[in-house]
Design an enzyme around this catalytic site. Structure first.
Site, short mmCIF file in Angstrom:
data_model
loop_
_atom_site.label_atom_id
_atom_site.label_comp_id
_atom_site.label_asym_id
_atom_site.label_seq_id
_atom_site.Cartn_x
_atom_site.Cartn_y
_atom_site.Cartn_z
N ASP A 31 0.86 -1.19 0.00
CA ASP A 31 0.00 0.00 0.00
C ASP A 31 0.89 1.23 0.00
OD1 ASP A 31 -3.25 0.32 1.23
OD2 ASP A 31 -1.99 2.07 0.86
N ASP A 66 4.18 1.16 -4.33
CA ASP A 66 3.17 1.54 -5.31
C ASP A 66 2.95 0.42 -6.34
OD1 ASP A 66 1.85 3.03 -7.52
OD2 ASP A 66 2.35 4.75 -6.26
N TYR A 154 -13.62 6.61 -13.37
CA TYR A 154 -13.37 5.53 -12.41
C TYR A 154 -13.96 4.21 -12.93
CZ TYR A 154 -14.09 2.58 -8.30
OH TYR A 154 -14.12 1.51 -7.43
P1 NAD Z 1 -9.48 2.53 -0.06
O1 NAD Z 1 -9.10 3.82 -0.71
O2 NAD Z 1 -9.79 2.53 1.39
O3 NAD Z 1 -8.39 1.42 -0.34
C1 NAD Z 1 -7.54 1.45 -1.44
C2 NAD Z 1 -6.12 1.35 -0.91
O4 NAD Z 1 -5.24 1.33 -2.03
C3 NAD Z 1 -5.71 2.55 -0.05
O5 NAD Z 1 -5.20 2.13 1.20
C4 NAD Z 1 -4.64 3.26 -0.85
O6 NAD Z 1 -3.63 3.84 -0.05
C5 NAD Z 1 -4.12 2.13 -1.71
N1 NAD Z 1 -3.56 2.63 -2.98
C6 NAD Z 1 -4.06 3.61 -3.78
N2 NAD Z 1 -3.26 3.80 -4.81
C7 NAD Z 1 -2.22 2.92 -4.68
C8 NAD Z 1 -1.06 2.66 -5.43
N3 NAD Z 1 -0.79 3.35 -6.55
N4 NAD Z 1 -0.22 1.70 -5.01
C9 NAD Z 1 -0.47 1.01 -3.85
N5 NAD Z 1 -1.56 1.24 -3.09
C10 NAD Z 1 -2.42 2.17 -3.50
O7 NAD Z 1 -10.74 2.02 -0.89
P2 NAD Z 1 -11.70 0.77 -0.62
O8 NAD Z 1 -13.05 1.31 -0.47
O9 NAD Z 1 -11.13 -0.12 0.40
O10 NAD Z 1 -11.60 0.05 -2.02
C11 NAD Z 1 -10.84 -1.15 -2.22
C12 NAD Z 1 -11.09 -1.66 -3.61
O11 NAD Z 1 -12.48 -1.94 -3.80
C13 NAD Z 1 -10.72 -0.66 -4.70
O12 NAD Z 1 -10.17 -1.39 -5.77
C14 NAD Z 1 -12.04 -0.05 -5.10
O13 NAD Z 1 -12.01 0.41 -6.43
C15 NAD Z 1 -12.96 -1.25 -4.93
N6 NAD Z 1 -14.37 -0.92 -4.68
C16 NAD Z 1 -14.73 -0.31 -3.50
C17 NAD Z 1 -16.07 -0.03 -3.28
C18 NAD Z 1 -16.54 0.61 -2.00
O14 NAD Z 1 -17.74 0.85 -1.88
N7 NAD Z 1 -15.70 0.89 -1.02
C19 NAD Z 1 -17.03 -0.36 -4.25
C20 NAD Z 1 -16.60 -0.96 -5.42
C21 NAD Z 1 -15.27 -1.26 -5.62
#
Ligand code: NAD
Length: 328
Positions: A31, A66, A154
């Site tokens: 992360d 990353d 997105y």
């Molecule tokens: P979040 O932002 O809490 O988690 C994403 C994590 O990825 C973060 O901790 C961030 O620091 C890390 N991150 C971002 N860019 C990065 C990079 N370049 N390299 C390494 N790490 C990186 O979001 P979430 O809600 O936990 O979402 C998790 C996954 O689920 C994502 O792929 C999101 O698209 C998908 N998603 C979430 C939802 C929702 O309702 N929360 C719905 C549909 C899909």
């Protein structure tokens, strides 16, 4: 098992990582601690995983890095049995401001992981996709046959990434699956989402904000149900090459949900209405028949049960979580 969880300090990735550590697996969380919302929420997640690991469950290591760094990704995937790819630049509205970043992180980042996975060979690759891939509903609930015409950068980035996952499964014989999550909520959730907004504002004596007229509908999905769908994929390749809905099926109007939370927590407050963003989906509603068939997935939490569990958690963790929500 050695499991690489990308985005493992984030909301959903953090819950997946925590569960795998508790179940005795060796987890590496990759992360970059992106400051999209207050990073201290992620530090709490990391701390919890470390506590589980130090109390004798599985192992846990955070690698701050990353997914766009192909060399780092290769090194970590080479050492993993499973990859649970949850890292992404999330946020439908923000993607309209900076679409290219969504492409770089969500599409190129996924390709880095997929390339590393096909080169070294792993048991399975699981990617977090989204209901945003569907776009405007032609019918509801969405099943997986529904056309995919995302209306936000997105959603477009998630669709591109999941198409690569399915194509790599087909062409390179990689065991790989995408799970299309429907609006996930629960402990340590991202602060800029409806349920944390409603709960935190009501408990704080401020009116909850509804975007648009509140007639939008959602399948809010409790994070524990999402974790179960992911855990099921440790043991089955039945879903290889597919993108599958993971939702609650318990659909609700946003205004109704805001009113119910308000009635429970702060009955004197009025709802406040602000403009809806064009990129926000009007309605989402999941058919989870495919997930039931292939993964044995049955959502356990109705929206009211999940919201009540979230409110209980919020009250217990209010001291540290609420200021961070306000900060984000
Ligand atoms: P979040 O932002 O809490 O988690 C994403 C994590 O990825 C973060 O901790 C961030 O620091 C890390 N991150 C971002 N860019 C990065 C990079 N370049 N390299 C390494 N790490 C990186 O979001 P979430 O809600 O936990 O979402 C998790 C996954 O689920 C994502 O792929 C999101 O698209 C998908 N998603 C979430 C939802 C929702 O309702 N929360 C719905 C549909 C899909």
């Amino acid at each position: 098992m050695k499991i690489l969880v990308t985005g493992g300090a984030g909301f959903i990735g953090g819950h997946i990582a925590e569960r795998f550590v508790v179940d005795g697996h060796d987890v590496v969380a990759l992360d970059n601690l992106d400051p999209f919302y207050d990073v201290d929420i992620k530090r709490h997640t990391i701390e919890r995983c470390r506590e589980h690991a130090s109390s004798g469950d599985g192992r846990y290591e955070l690698v701050e890095g990353d997914v766009r760094d192909a060399d780092l990704v290769s090194e970590l995937v080479a050492d993993a049995d499973y990859v649970y790819h949850q890292a992404a630049q999330a946020g439908v509205r923000q993607s309209v401001e900076n679409p290219r970043k969504y492409d770089e992180v969500n599409v190129d980042g996924t390709l880095n992981l997929l390339d590393a996975a096909r080169e070294t060979g792993i048991e399975r690759f699981v990617m977090a996709s989204s209901s945003s891939v569907y776009g405007k509903p032609r019918y509801l609930p969405y099943d997986e046959e529904h056309p995919t015409t995302p209306v936000s950068p997105y959603g477009a980035s998630k669709l591109a990434a999941e198409r690569y996952v399915c194509a790599y499964s087909e062409v390179y014989d990689l065991s790989a699956v995408a799970l299309r999550y429907f609006t996930v909520y629960g402990p340590r959730m991202r602060p800029n989402m409806a349920i944390s907004n409603f709960v935190s504002r009501c408990l704080d004596g401020r009116s909850p904000v509804v975007y648009g007229d509140g007639s939008q509908t959602r399948d809010f999905t409790f994070v524990e149900d999402v974790v179960e769908a992911n855990v099921a994929l440790l043991d089955t390749d039945a879903a290889d090459g597919e993108a599958i809905n993971v939702g609650s099926t318990d659909n609700i109007e946003i205004e109704t949900l805001a009113e119910e939370i308000r009635d429970q927590l702060a009955p004197d407050l009025d709802l406040v209405y602000e403009d809806r963003h064009d990129a926000d989906a009007e309605h989402t509603h999941a058919s989870t028949e495919r997930a039931a068939e292939l993964l044995g997935y049955e959502p356990e939490y109705t929206i009211r049960e999940g919201v009540s569990a979230f409110i209980d958690w919020y009250r217990e963790n209010r001291e540290w979580y609420e200021p961070l929500v306000r900060n984000s």
